[in-house]
Design a protein around this motif. Sequence first.
Motif, PDB file in Angstrom:
ATOM      1  N   ILE A  49     -21.372   3.731 -14.519  1.00  0.00           N
ATOM      2  CA  ILE A  49     -21.105   2.614 -13.590  1.00  0.00           C
ATOM      3  C   ILE A  49     -22.122   2.785 -12.092  1.00  0.00           C
ATOM      4  CG2 ILE A  49     -19.321   1.212 -12.513  1.00  0.00           C
ATOM      5  CD1 ILE A  49     -19.185   0.826 -15.567  1.00  0.00           C
ATOM      6  N   LEU A  50     -21.723   3.905 -11.485  1.00  0.00           N
ATOM      7  CA  LEU A  50     -21.898   3.862 -10.113  1.00  0.00           C
ATOM      8  C   LEU A  50     -23.412   4.012  -9.725  1.00  0.00           C
ATOM      9  CD1 LEU A  50     -18.853   5.279 -10.338  1.00  0.00           C
ATOM     10  CD2 LEU A  50     -19.443   6.186  -7.838  1.00  0.00           C
ATOM     11  N   GLN A  51     -24.156   4.684 -10.370  1.00  0.00           N
ATOM     12  CA  GLN A  51     -25.471   4.708 -10.021  1.00  0.00           C
ATOM     13  C   GLN A  51     -26.345   3.711 -10.556  1.00  0.00           C
ATOM     14  OE1 GLN A  51     -28.020   5.092 -12.697  1.00  0.00           O
ATOM     15  NE2 GLN A  51     -29.893   5.813 -11.332  1.00  0.00           N
ATOM     16  N   ASN A  52     -25.667   2.773 -11.185  1.00  0.00           N
ATOM     17  CA  ASN A  52     -26.634   1.571 -11.709  1.00  0.00           C
ATOM     18  C   ASN A  52     -25.631   0.283 -11.271  1.00  0.00           C
ATOM     19  OD1 ASN A  52     -24.571   1.487 -13.914  1.00  0.00           O
ATOM     20  ND2 ASN A  52     -26.208   3.238 -14.535  1.00  0.00           N
ATOM     21  N   HIS A  53     -24.701   0.044 -11.992  1.00  0.00           N
ATOM     22  CA  HIS A  53     -24.032  -1.404 -11.438  1.00  0.00           C
ATOM     23  C   HIS A  53     -23.697  -1.282  -9.859  1.00  0.00           C
ATOM     24  CE1 HIS A  53     -24.288  -1.949 -15.527  1.00  0.00           C
ATOM     25  NE2 HIS A  53     -23.203  -1.497 -15.914  1.00  0.00           N
ATOM     26  N   LEU A  54     -22.952  -0.326  -9.287  1.00  0.00           N
ATOM     27  CA  LEU A  54     -22.416  -0.471  -8.129  1.00  0.00           C
ATOM     28  C   LEU A  54     -23.430  -0.215  -7.135  1.00  0.00           C
ATOM     29  CD1 LEU A  54     -18.844   1.072  -8.378  1.00  0.00           C
ATOM     30  CD2 LEU A  54     -19.697  -1.052  -9.019  1.00  0.00           C
ATOM     31  N   LEU A  55     -24.375   0.689  -7.291  1.00  0.00           N
ATOM     32  CA  LEU A  55     -25.575   0.703  -6.430  1.00  0.00           C
ATOM     33  C   LEU A  55     -26.528  -0.397  -6.260  1.00  0.00           C
ATOM     34  CD1 LEU A  55     -26.640   2.929  -4.738  1.00  0.00           C
ATOM     35  CD2 LEU A  55     -28.466   3.419  -6.360  1.00  0.00           C
ATOM     36  N   GLN A  56     -26.496  -1.187  -7.401  1.00  0.00           N
ATOM     37  CA  GLN A  56     -27.198  -2.313  -7.485  1.00  0.00           C
ATOM     38  C   GLN A  56     -26.637  -3.584  -6.344  1.00  0.00           C
ATOM     39  OE1 GLN A  56     -30.112  -3.420  -8.274  1.00  0.00           O
ATOM     40  NE2 GLN A  56     -30.837  -1.434  -9.239  1.00  0.00           N
ATOM     41  N   VAL A  57     -25.238  -3.484  -6.536  1.00  0.00           N
ATOM     42  CA  VAL A  57     -24.375  -4.335  -5.773  1.00  0.00           C
ATOM     43  C   VAL A  57     -24.725  -3.816  -4.369  1.00  0.00           C
ATOM     44  CG1 VAL A  57     -22.056  -5.225  -5.272  1.00  0.00           C
ATOM     45  CG2 VAL A  57     -22.632  -4.794  -7.511  1.00  0.00           C
ATOM     46  N   LEU A  58     -24.479  -2.772  -3.951  1.00  0.00           N
ATOM     47  CA  LEU A  58     -24.563  -2.055  -2.721  1.00  0.00           C
ATOM     48  C   LEU A  58     -26.066  -2.645  -2.100  1.00  0.00           C
ATOM     49  CD1 LEU A  58     -23.672   1.122  -1.308  1.00  0.00           C
ATOM     50  CD2 LEU A  58     -26.121   0.437  -0.886  1.00  0.00           C
ATOM     51  N   SER A  59     -26.968  -2.502  -2.943  1.00  0.00           N
ATOM     52  CA  SER A  59     -28.355  -2.710  -2.353  1.00  0.00           C
ATOM     53  C   SER A  59     -28.532  -4.223  -2.058  1.00  0.00           C
ATOM     54  CB  SER A  59     -29.364  -2.032  -3.132  1.00  0.00           C
ATOM     55  OG  SER A  59     -29.596  -2.897  -4.537  1.00  0.00           O
ATOM     56  N   VAL A  60     -27.988  -5.115  -2.743  1.00  0.00           N
ATOM     57  CA  VAL A  60     -28.022  -6.622  -2.454  1.00  0.00           C
ATOM     58  C   VAL A  60     -27.386  -6.765  -1.179  1.00  0.00           C
ATOM     59  CG1 VAL A  60     -28.137  -8.799  -3.116  1.00  0.00           C
ATOM     60  CG2 VAL A  60     -28.443  -7.193  -4.633  1.00  0.00           C
ATOM     61  N   LEU A  61     -26.291  -6.203  -1.200  1.00  0.00           N
ATOM     62  CA  LEU A  61     -25.223  -6.170  -0.274  1.00  0.00           C
ATOM     63  C   LEU A  61     -25.760  -5.917   1.388  1.00  0.00           C
ATOM     64  CD1 LEU A  61     -21.978  -6.854   0.078  1.00  0.00           C
ATOM     65  CD2 LEU A  61     -21.876  -4.579   0.265  1.00  0.00           C
ATOM     66  N   ALA A  62     -26.491  -4.935   1.224  1.00  0.00           N
ATOM     67  CA  ALA A  62     -26.741  -4.059   2.481  1.00  0.00           C
ATOM     68  C   ALA A  62     -28.388  -4.287   2.947  1.00  0.00           C
ATOM     69  CB  ALA A  62     -26.368  -2.689   2.371  1.00  0.00           C
TER      70      ALA A  62
END
Length: 485
Positions: free
Chosen positions: A240-253
Amino acid sequence: ELKENTIIIVLGASGDLAKKKTLPALFGLFRQSFLPRDVKIVGYARTKMDHAEFLKRGTSYLKNPNDDPELSKSIDDFKSVLSYVAGDYEDGSAFDNLNQHLEEIESHYQSKECNRIFYLALPPSVFIPVAKNLKEHCYVTKGGINRIIVEKPFGKDTESARELLGSLKKYWTEDETFRIDHYLGKEMVKNLLVLRFANVAMNAAWDKNSISNVQITFKEPFGTEGRGGYFDEFGIIRDILQNHLLQVLSVLAMERPVSFAAEDIRDEKVKLLRAIPPIERDDVLLGQYVSANGKPGYLDDDTVPRNSVCPTFAAATLWIHNPRWEGVPFILKAGKALNEAKVEVRIQFKDVTQGIFKDIARNELVIRIQPSEAVYLKLNAKTPGLYTRAMPTEMDLTYKRRFVDAQIPEAYEALILDALKGDHSNFVRHDELDVAWKIFTPILHWIDGLAGPRPRPVTYPYGSRGPKELDPFVSKYGFKRASEG
Ligand code: BG6
């Protein structure tokens, strides 16, 4: 643009991903007339099945509980575009056989220019032989397009991911490759770009001057039952973290892309990810669920190795070294067997400067990705009445209330449609994957025991909010619960 004369080939058609996600998403698109008019869908897998059996299995997840005649008709129409070929993944001649089947379908098309979209709903052990066999035996060379859609796991760390990508690259170009992270297909994740860049009010507050901390949270109410063997090899961070959540982070930031063009968006994401150093051990909290309330613990699953220290819960804090975000903690949290199903982004703003208001709640902007998509802003307003007192309240944009008739597409529908159109914006580019792995590889090696003794996760009861160590963990990064004022 959608191409006519297109065949979509689902490899691994008898597996879980195909049955639960890929085929239902294809049906959703088909039903709404988003697939090319003359599309055909071919399933391929090792399991020997006749046509009728495949139709039954392939449509077993298309539900029609109220026997809606229109829906039944759509399902029947969908069945008429499906066919199945059984064959091995390693054996070239089996792919010749698949190719013959595809050519037979194509012989009925008007134009000679035919397109093939290969969707690999397969375990990673066969990615490479399948990619090779498809290229060598099933690739159209008469002017049509070929595309390949693949999905994680893309390796287990920087090195193995490079090796895998390197091998796939021998057969398929970057332009032909669509790497799915299905979180990028979710409506609220796509919404981030609009919320951020189409609103001056949001955009102005989107930095270290206004924001104290950001949490991106994934919670699932069920454990790894039945999937423990697979899960144990990967753990929650890779899952979950390395892909899904990091993708959300990168679009967010990320900074604002120059345009909506795929490469412009992905350039910004890569730039952002490159500003994140590898996660430090001190910034990580690991947990594993134990039996509670009659539910089994992770180690009670027979498919899980005894004494496994694989984390089923992780919180990890990332730091972005750029002028916008220096000093703002981005806390990623994910866990299985928790108290609820929820994925959300929570942006907590700083305290109001001391003066006329003391001890009032912080503003928070929450983007709920699922369930019940919503954006809400926690703010303080005057308590109605003949005195001046602030009280916490919310500006609430809950989708199902505001957009009553809106149909929110499934992530896989959105992504398959993008792949058919050739739009890479919501797919993961090779260099993006590489930086994503660099951020996580050192802590993963530590967890795997490749850098000294393996860390032991703390425990949490099945169905709980997570480990009791979580609250102190997030407060360490400045997060304040509303009640703390
Ligand atoms: C998958 C993970 O990528 O995402 C699963 O492998 C997880 O473990 C799933 O359950 C969650 O997806 P969604 O769309 O249900 O949030």
